[in-house]
Design a protein around this motif. Structure first.
Motif, short mmCIF file in Angstrom:
data_model
loop_
_atom_site.label_atom_id
_atom_site.label_comp_id
_atom_site.label_asym_id
_atom_site.label_seq_id
_atom_site.Cartn_x
_atom_site.Cartn_y
_atom_site.Cartn_z
N LEU A 50 69.12 -53.18 -27.89
CA LEU A 50 68.01 -52.47 -28.51
C LEU A 50 68.51 -51.13 -29.03
O LEU A 50 68.99 -50.30 -28.26
N GLU A 51 68.39 -50.94 -30.34
CA GLU A 51 68.84 -49.70 -30.98
C GLU A 51 67.63 -48.86 -31.37
O GLU A 51 66.71 -49.35 -32.02
N ILE A 52 67.64 -47.58 -30.98
CA ILE A 52 66.57 -46.64 -31.34
C ILE A 52 67.22 -45.45 -32.03
O ILE A 52 67.73 -44.54 -31.38
N PRO A 53 67.22 -45.41 -33.37
CA PRO A 53 67.82 -44.28 -34.07
C PRO A 53 66.88 -43.07 -34.09
O PRO A 53 65.66 -43.22 -34.19
N SER A 54 67.46 -41.89 -34.00
CA SER A 54 66.69 -40.62 -34.08
C SER A 54 65.45 -40.68 -33.19
O SER A 54 64.32 -40.58 -33.64
N ILE A 55 65.67 -40.84 -31.92
CA ILE A 55 64.57 -41.04 -30.97
C ILE A 55 63.64 -39.83 -30.95
O ILE A 55 64.07 -38.69 -31.11
N THR A 56 62.34 -40.10 -30.78
CA THR A 56 61.32 -39.04 -30.71
C THR A 56 60.68 -39.05 -29.33
O THR A 56 60.88 -39.98 -28.53
N LYS A 57 59.87 -38.03 -29.08
CA LYS A 57 59.19 -37.95 -27.80
C LYS A 57 58.24 -39.13 -27.60
O LYS A 57 57.98 -39.56 -26.47
N GLN A 58 57.70 -39.70 -28.71
CA GLN A 58 56.81 -40.85 -28.60
C GLN A 58 57.56 -42.10 -28.15
O GLN A 58 56.95 -43.06 -27.67
N ASP A 59 58.89 -42.13 -28.32
CA ASP A 59 59.68 -43.29 -27.91
C ASP A 59 60.04 -43.27 -26.43
O ASP A 59 60.63 -44.23 -25.93
N ALA A 60 59.72 -42.18 -25.75
CA ALA A 60 60.07 -42.08 -24.33
C ALA A 60 59.21 -43.06 -23.52
O ALA A 60 58.15 -43.50 -23.95
N GLY A 61 59.71 -43.38 -22.33
CA GLY A 61 58.94 -44.24 -21.44
C GLY A 61 59.78 -45.35 -20.85
O GLY A 61 61.01 -45.32 -20.86
#
Length: 368
Positions: free
Chosen positions: A187-198
């Protein structure tokens, strides 16, 4: 073919020799014309879950002279005699109709072809069973929990084994994720944001079952002020300025008036900070307390500030409230008295009208 030399149990050599001769006939040889015997067919595949038990059945008749069960080239049973050392294999049924063995606690290495060989007075016949072993999925490798700064690229992995090969699915367990799902091992998450946390859940599924494991992603970001309001308080009253900031790691708070930092206990002011919220409490507001205050929230990634104003309001005193209540009561009494007088006036007017009407009627009667 080698020569069998036996000194103790010559009958076993005879069985081995017979079986070798028997298996010179290829398994699955073409059925002769007009021969509909069930012994010359390949049975359907048998599927079993790893750890379960399975019975391998073979139909026979009273014409058979010798029988045997084999796994590839290994003899499991010759008639009623057990040849394998595997304790999991046992003879379940042997009569003139059925020849059945049982394998307990089936493992992956048990998968393959099993042959039931029957020697009759006419010719050898075989029944072949293809055993398929299904294995529940197991997640062998999964990424540990991750802590990154906002804007970084994140990659997490989930590797699983099983038969059939399991399908790996990632799911973000967050109300704001809106059904996010990815059917990929990586699973790749580029330029992660605070909404992607969890928490991210990895599930590996096949026809047997599902294995689930989880990874938590912590996204660090600088503070931002989410709530701060001005406050109006009368002199002598208690007042609280509130400042709320969201940040990871949790922000530390500082309070200032103009350019001077305020500490708890300064001029009777108390400062309480817990989690996202910091409160500046004035137990007894004075004229000198009014003014512009600054709340600053900071962590290792940055800081945020906001201004709050404590201003004076004129709240009614207790004597003013008593005076207003007395005046209101007097007004209500006067209003009730006026209403009563109006009712009396209406009653007197009605009586005078009745008398006048009676006089007019008498005068009309005298004329006639």
């Amino acid at each position: 073919m080698g020569v069998c030399v036996c000194f103790v149990t010559p009958w076993r050599c005879l069985v081995v020799l017979s079986l070798r001769l028997l298996f010179l006939v290829p398994a699955g040889a073409p059925v002769q014309s007009g021969d509909t015997s069930p012994f010359n067919r390949v049975m359907d595949n048998l599927t079993v879950r790893q750890g379960d038990s399975i019975a391998l059945r073979c139909a026979i008749d009273n014409q058979m002279t010798r029988t045997a069960w084999l796994n590839r080239s290994t003899i499991l049973y010759a008639g009623r005699d057990k040849w394998t050392l595997d304790e999991r294999v046992s003879l379940q049924l042997y009569n003139n109709r059925e020849y059945t063995i049982k394998i307990n606690n089936v493992q992956v290495q048990d998968e393959g072809l099993y042959t039931c060989a029957v020697q009759t007075n006419l010719h050898p016949r075989t029944t072949i069973v293809h055993l398929i072993v299904q294995v529940p999925p197991t997640i062998m490798t999964i990424s540990p929990d991750v802590s990154v700064n906002e804007g970084a690229n994140v990659s997490i992995v989930c590797l699983a084994t099983g038969k059939p090969e399991p399908v790996v699915t990632w799911r973000h367990l967050s109300p704001i994720a809106q059904g996010f799902m990815s059917e990929e091992e990586y699973l790749e998450i580029p330029s992660i944001t605070k909404q992607d946390a969890g928490v991210y859940e990895c599930s590996a599924s096949n026809e047997v079952s599902t294995d689930i494991k989880k990874v938590q992603i912590i996204v660090n970001f600088p503070p931002y002020i989410s709530d701060a309001k001005n406050l109006g308080v009368a002199v002598g009253q208690k007042g609280i300025l509130r400042c709320e900031a969201i940040a990871v790691p949790t922000a530390a708070f500082e309070w200032y008036i103009e350019d001077r930092r305020i500490f708890s206990g300064f001029n009777g002011i108390q400062i309480q900070s817990k989690g996202r919220l910091s409160m500046l409490t004035f137990l007894n507001v004075s004229e000198e307390d009014y003014g512009n205050y600054t709340c600053m929230a900071s962590n290792k990634l940055g800081n945020a500030t906001t201004s709050l104003i404590l201003y004076e309001t004129n709240e009614p005193t207790s004597s003013t409230l008593v005076q207003e209540k007395t005046t209101s009561t007097k007004y209500a009494i006067l209003r009730d008295v006026g209403a009563a007088q109006d009712v009396k006036s209406v009653g007197a007017g009605s009586q005078a009208s009745a008398c006048l009407l009676l006089v007019l009627c008498v005068q009309l009667l005298l004329k006639f």
